[in-house]
Design a protein around this motif. Structure first.
Motif, mmCIF file in Angstrom:
data_model
loop_
_atom_site.group_PDB
_atom_site.id
_atom_site.type_symbol
_atom_site.label_atom_id
_atom_site.label_comp_id
_atom_site.label_asym_id
_atom_site.label_seq_id
_atom_site.Cartn_x
_atom_site.Cartn_y
_atom_site.Cartn_z
ATOM 1 N N UNK A 66 30.754 -68.827 -19.548
ATOM 2 C CA UNK A 66 31.813 -69.158 -20.506
ATOM 3 C C UNK A 66 31.265 -69.210 -21.927
ATOM 4 N N UNK A 67 30.027 -69.687 -22.095
ATOM 5 C CA UNK A 67 29.409 -69.708 -23.415
ATOM 6 C C UNK A 67 29.091 -68.283 -23.879
ATOM 7 N N UNK A 68 28.557 -67.483 -22.966
ATOM 8 C CA UNK A 68 28.227 -66.107 -23.323
ATOM 9 C C UNK A 68 29.484 -65.303 -23.649
ATOM 10 N N UNK A 69 30.572 -65.592 -22.960
ATOM 11 C CA UNK A 69 31.819 -64.902 -23.231
ATOM 12 C C UNK A 69 32.278 -65.160 -24.669
ATOM 13 N N UNK A 70 32.203 -66.419 -25.115
ATOM 14 C CA UNK A 70 32.607 -66.726 -26.483
ATOM 15 C C UNK A 70 31.753 -65.955 -27.487
ATOM 16 N N UNK A 71 30.496 -65.763 -27.170
ATOM 17 C CA UNK A 71 29.582 -65.108 -28.106
ATOM 18 C C UNK A 71 29.756 -63.598 -28.131
ATOM 19 N N UNK A 72 30.081 -63.011 -26.974
ATOM 20 C CA UNK A 72 30.082 -61.546 -26.874
ATOM 21 C C UNK A 72 31.463 -60.943 -26.641
ATOM 22 N N UNK A 73 32.494 -61.749 -26.578
ATOM 23 C CA UNK A 73 33.819 -61.192 -26.296
ATOM 24 C C UNK A 73 34.298 -60.312 -27.442
ATOM 25 N N UNK A 74 35.190 -59.377 -27.085
ATOM 26 C CA UNK A 74 35.760 -58.492 -28.094
ATOM 27 C C UNK A 74 37.233 -58.784 -28.331
ATOM 28 N N UNK A 75 37.728 -59.903 -27.788
ATOM 29 C CA UNK A 75 39.112 -60.313 -27.992
ATOM 30 C C UNK A 75 39.188 -61.822 -27.831
ATOM 31 N N UNK A 76 40.181 -62.412 -28.450
ATOM 32 C CA UNK A 76 40.342 -63.869 -28.390
ATOM 33 C C UNK A 76 41.032 -64.266 -27.082
ATOM 34 N N UNK A 77 40.287 -64.150 -25.988
ATOM 35 C CA UNK A 77 40.781 -64.522 -24.666
ATOM 36 C C UNK A 77 39.914 -65.644 -24.119
ATOM 37 N N UNK A 78 40.539 -66.619 -23.488
ATOM 38 C CA UNK A 78 39.801 -67.714 -22.885
ATOM 39 C C UNK A 78 39.417 -67.385 -21.451
ATOM 40 N N UNK A 79 38.127 -67.300 -21.159
ATOM 41 C CA UNK A 79 37.637 -66.904 -19.835
ATOM 42 C C UNK A 79 36.482 -67.821 -19.458
ATOM 43 N N UNK A 80 36.449 -68.243 -18.189
ATOM 44 C CA UNK A 80 35.370 -69.097 -17.706
ATOM 45 C C UNK A 80 34.393 -68.357 -16.805
#
Length: 508
Positions: free
Chosen positions: A279-293
């Protein structure tokens, strides 16, 4: 076996075991059952497959806990370790508390629990006309679907190969609600995994034509029961709408999650970012403002969080039951068990089954049956070894108990905040802090509760403790920016680094 059935049914009833308090209860029940069996059984026998499987599971769990040393968030890593402990407790129970003569009971527990849960979901949806959250009591339709698919393959095996007529009839009857639930969820991942399981079932069966016909009957059972269900005029439109909605959501953005998991390796190629930190890595590397765990792929998520070593340990733990199935494939229920086990392995590659203990623990029990069924030249444990096994079970139970108390207090604090009771939340957070020595979550919840009460100075102290122990917690930086103007520039910089594509830093 009564204990595995009770544990699986209870997990299903409590949101599939998704939330942390369930892990402690699960581990405690299984290790206590193991300790009792070690004490009262006349002999405890283990074979090479069982030793190898248990060793792989223990090494995987140990690596998860060890990743706390380099983790992006020790809070999340040790929480993940508690969930893994529940799965290790299941493996220990199978190896030390399950005689080979009783191993079929493990499959019966999974099949019966799956049928009971599927029947509940089917009746609730059909009679109560409750379309708001199909997937109850598990809480997630895809998890319910794969749980039902695994149980259906086991039921198919019992229907074809059981020596008792009553068992064959009951297993055949169970295919109706199981097949209907698989169909109603319209989970493409579950159908893909079921197809793989059926292929394994046919390949390992000695009577392949009969197995193929039975597999076709499984699909027809689901479709026929759904057709009967759809004849009810009030519910047929809802079923169609539900399937359409789930079809629309089934493939949502998984490629984005998988890409983020791989991108995170650029910073943590050797050891990963630490268990539970996707979930932390997703916030850092995501390409869209989506909440994912979760990465919705067990293998990529483990590679991202635990590195190549962690992935190798996971694959080893998963592979031992498959090797055992090849060795004992002529046993009556091994083809069905191997099929159900492969269903899990395939589905775990497209969803977050690891985070749903009712699914993963079922796979552990099925895999345990496969390794026990392949037992050859077993070794009987002597008194010193049994004493050591008993001590290990008690040690695992002690760790599970501490986690249970801590997670119960954290859950109570979270619920109190959600219900607008900051005073109770603060008290529960302080209680959690006495038990959850590994976690920054109690101090974060305490800070949030104190802010809600308007006591900003002690809230700032609690928030400082949170950021000291878990500097990657974006929620805490946002809270700092919202209530302490003098800290905003530092908080803004942290949010921009940790969540570059998220909402503006001043939004809570």
């Amino acid at each position: 076996m009564a204990l595995p059935f009770a544990v699986l049914t209870a997990l299903a009833a409590f949101d599939g075991g998704y939330y942390a308090p369930s892990w402690g209860w699960t581990a405690l029940a299984l290790v206590w059952g193991t300790a009792l069996a070690v004490l009262i059984r006349r002999s405890v026998d283990v074979g090479r497959f069982e030793v190898g499987w248990l060793a792989a599971f223990a090494l995987l769990t140990g690596w998860i806990w060890l990743s706390n040393v380099w983790s992006e968030s020790p809070t999340l890593t040790l929480l993940e370790g508690q969930r893994a402990l529940a799965y290790l407790a299941g493996a220990v129970f199978v190896v030390l508390a399950t005689p080979r003569t009783a191993a079929e009971g493990l499959l019966g527990a999974v099949a019966t629990a799956g049928a009971v849960v599927a029947a509940y979901a089917f009746v609730r949806y059909g009679i109560a006309s409750d379309e708001s959250a199909f997937g109850e009591p598990v809480g997630y339709s895809n998890a319910l679907a794969v749980f039902a698919a695994m149980a259906a393959l086991l039921a198919l095996g019992f229907a074809l190969r059981s020596r008792q007529l009553s068992v064959r009839v009951a297993a055949a009857a169970a295919l109706v609600p199981l097949g209907a639930v698989i169909t109603l969820t319209a989970s493409r991942g579950a159908w893909l995994a079921l197809a793989a399981g059926i292929a394994v079932f046919i390949a390992l069966s000695e009577r392949r034509r009969l197995a193929a016909a039975a597999a076709a009957a499984l699909a027809l059972a689901g479709l026929a029961s759904l057709a009967l269900f759809a004849r009810l005029p009030e519910t047929a439109p809802r079923a169609t709408s539900l399937r359409a909605d789930l079809f629309t959501l089934a493939g949502h953005d998984r490629g984005r999650y998988w890409a983020a998991a791989l991108d995170s390796l650029s910073d943590h190629a050797l050891l990963g970012s630490g268990a539970g930190t996707f979930a932390r890595m997703w916030l850092r590397y995501r390409d869209a403002n989506l909440g994912v765990l979760d990465a919705h792929n067990l293998y990529l998520e483990v590679l991202s969080e635990l590195g190549p070593v962690g992935l190798a340990l996971l694959l080893a733990a998963l592979a031992v039951p498959l090797a055992a199935a090849v060795r004992s494939r002529r046993a009556p229920l091994v083809p069905a068990a191997a099929a159900a086990y492969c269903t899990f392995i395939v589905h775990a590659g497209v969803d977050w089954d690891w985070e749903m203990p009712v699914v993963t623990l079922s796979a552990v029990l099925i895999g345990g049956y496969l390794v026990v069924s392949a037992r050859s030249a077993p070794r009987t444990l002597g008194a010193p070894e049994r004493a050591a096994a008993f001590a290990v079970a008690l040690g695992l139970g002690a760790i599970a108990f501490v986690g249970l108390v801590a997670n119960g207090a954290l859950t109570a604090a979270t619920v109190a905040m959600d219900e607008g009771r900051p005073g109770d939340a603060a008290a529960d957070a302080r209680r959690a802090d006495r038990w959850a020595l590994w976690s920054a979550e109690p101090s974060r919840l305490l800070a949030q509760a104190l802010v809600a009460q308007g006591t900003l100075r002690p809230a700032r102290t609690a928030l400082s403790e949170t950021l000291r122990d878990d500097p990657g917690d974006v929620r805490s930086w946002r809270l700092l920016a919202q209530y302490w103007p003098q800290e905003r520039q530092r908080a803004y910089a942290a949010v921009a680094r940790l969540d570059p594509r998220g909402p503006p830093p001043w939004e809570p």
